[in-house]
Write a protein that holds these residues in place. Structure first.
Motif, PDB file in Angstrom:
ATOM      1  N   ALA A 173      -8.317 -11.167   1.796  1.00  0.00           N
ATOM      2  CA  ALA A 173      -9.460  -9.904   1.341  1.00  0.00           C
ATOM      3  C   ALA A 173      -8.555  -9.089   0.986  1.00  0.00           C
ATOM      4  N   CYS A 174      -7.102  -8.479   1.443  1.00  0.00           N
ATOM      5  CA  CYS A 174      -6.440  -7.443   0.610  1.00  0.00           C
ATOM      6  C   CYS A 174      -6.678  -7.359  -0.975  1.00  0.00           C
ATOM      7  N   GLY A 175      -7.268  -8.536  -1.641  1.00  0.00           N
ATOM      8  CA  GLY A 175      -7.584  -8.894  -3.289  1.00  0.00           C
ATOM      9  C   GLY A 175      -8.660  -8.534  -3.613  1.00  0.00           C
ATOM     10  N   ALA A 176      -9.730  -8.729  -2.717  1.00  0.00           N
ATOM     11  CA  ALA A 176     -10.796  -8.810  -2.987  1.00  0.00           C
ATOM     12  C   ALA A 176     -12.087  -7.152  -2.843  1.00  0.00           C
ATOM     13  N   GLU A 177     -13.073  -7.299  -3.952  1.00  0.00           N
ATOM     14  CA  GLU A 177     -13.727  -6.313  -3.844  1.00  0.00           C
ATOM     15  C   GLU A 177     -14.484  -5.623  -2.435  1.00  0.00           C
ATOM     16  N   GLY A 178     -14.442  -4.992  -2.304  1.00  0.00           N
ATOM     17  CA  GLY A 178     -14.850  -4.539  -1.109  1.00  0.00           C
ATOM     18  C   GLY A 178     -14.717  -4.989   0.557  1.00  0.00           C
ATOM     19  N   GLU A 179     -15.701  -4.757   1.281  1.00  0.00           N
ATOM     20  CA  GLU A 179     -15.369  -5.467   2.865  1.00  0.00           C
ATOM     21  C   GLU A 179     -15.789  -7.124   3.549  1.00  0.00           C
ATOM     22  N   THR A 180     -14.702  -6.933   3.512  1.00  0.00           N
ATOM     23  CA  THR A 180     -14.354  -8.613   4.387  1.00  0.00           C
ATOM     24  C   THR A 180     -14.790  -7.816   5.208  1.00  0.00           C
ATOM     25  N   VAL A 181     -15.621  -9.060   6.777  1.00  0.00           N
ATOM     26  CA  VAL A 181     -15.460  -8.935   8.015  1.00  0.00           C
ATOM     27  C   VAL A 181     -15.468 -10.215   8.441  1.00  0.00           C
ATOM     28  N   LEU A 182     -14.199 -11.029   9.340  1.00  0.00           N
ATOM     29  CA  LEU A 182     -13.649 -11.538  10.079  1.00  0.00           C
ATOM     30  C   LEU A 182     -14.183 -12.348  10.905  1.00  0.00           C
ATOM     31  N   VAL A 183     -15.476 -13.117  11.460  1.00  0.00           N
ATOM     32  CA  VAL A 183     -16.081 -13.281  12.950  1.00  0.00           C
ATOM     33  C   VAL A 183     -15.047 -14.417  13.422  1.00  0.00           C
ATOM     34  N   ASN A 184     -15.403 -14.633  14.678  1.00  0.00           N
ATOM     35  CA  ASN A 184     -14.097 -15.774  15.698  1.00  0.00           C
ATOM     36  C   ASN A 184     -12.405 -15.509  14.640  1.00  0.00           C
ATOM     37  N   ALA A 185     -12.324 -14.174  14.478  1.00  0.00           N
ATOM     38  CA  ALA A 185     -10.527 -14.419  14.103  1.00  0.00           C
ATOM     39  C   ALA A 185      -9.444 -14.549  15.494  1.00  0.00           C
ATOM     40  N   ALA A 186      -8.799 -15.487  15.026  1.00  0.00           N
ATOM     41  CA  ALA A 186      -7.402 -15.231  16.328  1.00  0.00           C
ATOM     42  C   ALA A 186      -7.217 -13.937  16.418  1.00  0.00           C
ATOM     43  N   ILE A 215     -11.568  -5.329   6.639  1.00  0.00           N
ATOM     44  CA  ILE A 215     -11.008  -5.595   5.678  1.00  0.00           C
ATOM     45  C   ILE A 215     -12.060  -4.875   4.367  1.00  0.00           C
ATOM     46  N   GLN A 216     -10.981  -3.652   3.941  1.00  0.00           N
ATOM     47  CA  GLN A 216     -11.777  -3.747   2.481  1.00  0.00           C
ATOM     48  C   GLN A 216     -10.383  -3.392   1.147  1.00  0.00           C
ATOM     49  N   GLY A 217     -10.828  -4.124   0.147  1.00  0.00           N
ATOM     50  CA  GLY A 217      -9.509  -4.464  -0.474  1.00  0.00           C
ATOM     51  C   GLY A 217      -9.268  -3.719  -1.462  1.00  0.00           C
ATOM     52  N   ARG A 218      -8.492  -4.212  -2.101  1.00  0.00           N
ATOM     53  CA  ARG A 218      -8.113  -3.469  -3.198  1.00  0.00           C
ATOM     54  C   ARG A 218      -7.201  -2.399  -3.041  1.00  0.00           C
ATOM     55  N   ARG A 219      -6.327  -1.905  -1.952  1.00  0.00           N
ATOM     56  CA  ARG A 219      -6.062  -0.546  -1.301  1.00  0.00           C
ATOM     57  C   ARG A 219      -5.040   0.066  -2.858  1.00  0.00           C
ATOM     58  N   GLU A 220      -4.708   1.031  -2.597  1.00  0.00           N
ATOM     59  CA  GLU A 220      -3.365   1.019  -3.728  1.00  0.00           C
ATOM     60  C   GLU A 220      -2.516   0.758  -2.671  1.00  0.00           C
ATOM     61  N   THR A 221      -1.099   0.087  -2.795  1.00  0.00           N
ATOM     62  CA  THR A 221      -0.506   0.245  -1.586  1.00  0.00           C
ATOM     63  C   THR A 221       0.851   0.726  -2.244  1.00  0.00           C
ATOM     64  N   HIS A 222       1.735   1.223  -1.601  1.00  0.00           N
ATOM     65  CA  HIS A 222       3.287   1.745  -1.064  1.00  0.00           C
ATOM     66  C   HIS A 222       4.570   1.085  -0.736  1.00  0.00           C
ATOM     67  N   ASP A 223       5.550   1.627  -1.056  1.00  0.00           N
ATOM     68  CA  ASP A 223       6.785   1.665  -0.106  1.00  0.00           C
ATOM     69  C   ASP A 223       6.490   1.639   1.087  1.00  0.00           C
ATOM     70  N   ALA A 224       7.338   1.167   1.998  1.00  0.00           N
ATOM     71  CA  ALA A 224       6.731   1.338   3.465  1.00  0.00           C
ATOM     72  C   ALA A 224       8.322   0.667   4.693  1.00  0.00           C
ATOM     73  N   VAL A 225       8.280   1.120   5.462  1.00  0.00           N
ATOM     74  CA  VAL A 225       9.891   0.253   6.524  1.00  0.00           C
ATOM     75  C   VAL A 225       8.414  -0.233   7.991  1.00  0.00           C
ATOM     76  N   HIS A 226       8.772  -1.158   7.960  1.00  0.00           N
ATOM     77  CA  HIS A 226       8.319  -2.051   9.366  1.00  0.00           C
ATOM     78  C   HIS A 226       8.810  -2.398  10.379  1.00  0.00           C
TER      79      HIS A 226
END
Ligand code: EPZ
Length: 417
Positions: A173-186, A215-226
């Motif tokens: 969904a991070c690569g999909a256009e628009g919003e994805t809503v998952l129902v009954n997610a783990a 999830i709102q898809g197709r967002r600009e991403t950047h470097d990170a530490v996790h």
């Protein structure tokens, strides 16, 4: 390092830091594909499943290297979208790469992940979610060919709260256009950790930990530490070891809330447990009572991954405990090995009844799977005499160094090459 030798029977005492979570870092490693840049994963555990994931990332064209317990991944040069059979077979959960590869590349090819020791491991829910997002998936002779040139977000209801299918859905969904809503997610904590990583690189994901994830898809991403969250099943393993052998343990780097059903069962069986910020302490006299009925369930229920481990802790007890395994079809393969040590366990389909015995005897045993192997370590620590545990490769999939950690608790445990 082919066998682990345990001289059990004595109480344990000590403190140990819990490693990073395997079931969090594996989906996060897949998620690194979404960002064409650099990420650093702190507290990443050194596990064979992590090594397998690194081999997949490098095959795809990514760079990955260790700096201490920090794993640096750079997916800028990602150029391939296929995972060859030999890499898929190394680790069943490699299917978690499917959604991320589709999101980044628009194509994906991989063989069907094999079954595993827990019985058939279908991926129908993973494929159903990807198809609903617009992916075209062709299955030919155990091979998956996937095209997703344009995925469109939408509401998707999962028929069961599958952990892997939820994770694959989020990544795709991070690569999909628009919003994805998952129902009954783990609702597992590892999905919250995946969301934290995705937010850190700029993706827009919210609701993890609940049954509805947006999830709102197709967002600009950047470097990170996790920093990878602590492994709640490894923590449960070490609590069970001291509960079984008797003694006291303090765990550091652990989230008490993630273990509440496990600590409740150990408390019911007679352990004294206290939890605080980042730590859990347990005391046991080694003579446990019944834990009643332990029924595995999706989070926040009792974790299926802790079933074998708690069973091992309750073998030498003064009571009867009933286990009901509701998640996997055949997750009692460790029972025969535990019986070799004098355990009294009867199994009928998904129900196992453990009748406590006054003593266990050391024996030569073989790991049947990851958590079944960990259960043999727990039982060996409570048994009188020497236990030799073979097939340790299963354990090293999820435990960085069980000999190091249990020895820190005073266990007489060593590798035998
Ligand atoms: C994850 O596996 C964990 N693995 C497992 O941990 C854990 O036992 C399991 O979740 C349950 O908590 C990782 O995170 C890498 P599911 P996963 O999809 O995602 C059925 C360990 O020891 N199902 O929630 O595979 C499936 O057969 C491992 O660390 C379908 O029918 O679990 C199972 O019966 C073992 N179709 C049930 O759902 C599907 O498409 C739950 O599986 C997917 C799953």
């Amino acid at each position: 390092m082919s066998e682990i030798i345990i001289r059990g029977g004595g109480p344990l005492e000590g403190s140990v830091e819990v490693q990073g979570a395997k079931n969090s870092v594996l989906p996060i490693l897949a998620a690194t594909i979404l960002h064409p840049g650099q990420v650093a994963l702190r507290g990443c555990p050194h596990l064979s499943d992590v090594d397998a994931s690194i081999r997949i990332l490098r095959h795809l064209g990514c760079q990955a290297r260790w700096e201490g317990d920090e794993l640096l991944v750079d997916s800028s040069a990602l150029s391939r979208w296929d995972i060859p059979d030999h890499l898929m077979r190394e680790m069943r959960s490699s299917v978690i790469f499917l959604g991320a590869i589709l999101a980044r590349m628009g194509w994906a090819e991989m063989s069907y992940p094999g079954g595993c020791e827990l019985g058939p491991r279908p991926i129908d829910l993973h494929l159903a979610v990807l198809r609903k997002l617009g992916a075209d998936l062709r299955e030919e002779g155990g091979h998956l060919r996937c095209t997703a040139q344009h995925m469109e977000g939408r509401e998707i209801a999962l028929s069961i709260p599958s952990v892997g299918a939820t994770e694959n859905a989020i990544l795709a969904a991070c690569g999909a256009e628009g919003e994805t809503v998952l129902v009954n997610a783990a609702r597992e904590p590892e999905i919250c950790d995946l969301q934290n990583f995705l937010q850190a690189i700029g993706c827009q994901v919210r609701g993890a930990g609940s049954s509805t994830i947006c999830i709102q898809g197709r967002r600009e991403t950047h470097d990170a530490v996790h920093t990878v969250m602590p492994d709640r099943i490894v923590a449960a393993t070490y609590l069970a070891a001291v509960a079984a052998a008797g003694g006291t343990v303090e765990l550091r780097n652990v989230d008490y809330r993630h273990l509440s059903t496990v600590t409740a069962a150990l408390h019911e069986a007679g352990c004294r447990i206290t939890g605080g910020e980042g730590r859990i302490a347990l005391r046991s006299d080694g003579r446990l009572g019944s834990a009643g009925t332990i029924r595995t369930a999706p989070y926040p229920g009792f974790p299926t991954d802790a079933q074998a481990i708690l069973m091992a802790a309750l073998l030498r007890s003064q009571g009867t405990t009933v286990f009901v395994e509701t998640i996997f079809e055949s997750r009692y393969r460790h029972v025969d090995e535990l019986r070799r040590m004098g355990a009294e366990i009867s199994v009928a389909d998904r129900v196992a009844v453990v009748t406590g015995v006054p003593r266990l005897s050391g024996a030569n045993v073989q790991c049947t799977d990851l958590r079944g192997g960990a259960a043999l370590l727990v039982a060996g620590l409570a048994a009188e005499g020497v236990t030799k545990v073979g097939g340790v490769r299963h354990i090293l999939r999820g435990y960085e160094d069980p000999v190091r950690d249990l020895a820190a608790l005073g266990a007489k445990i060593e590798w035998e090459s």
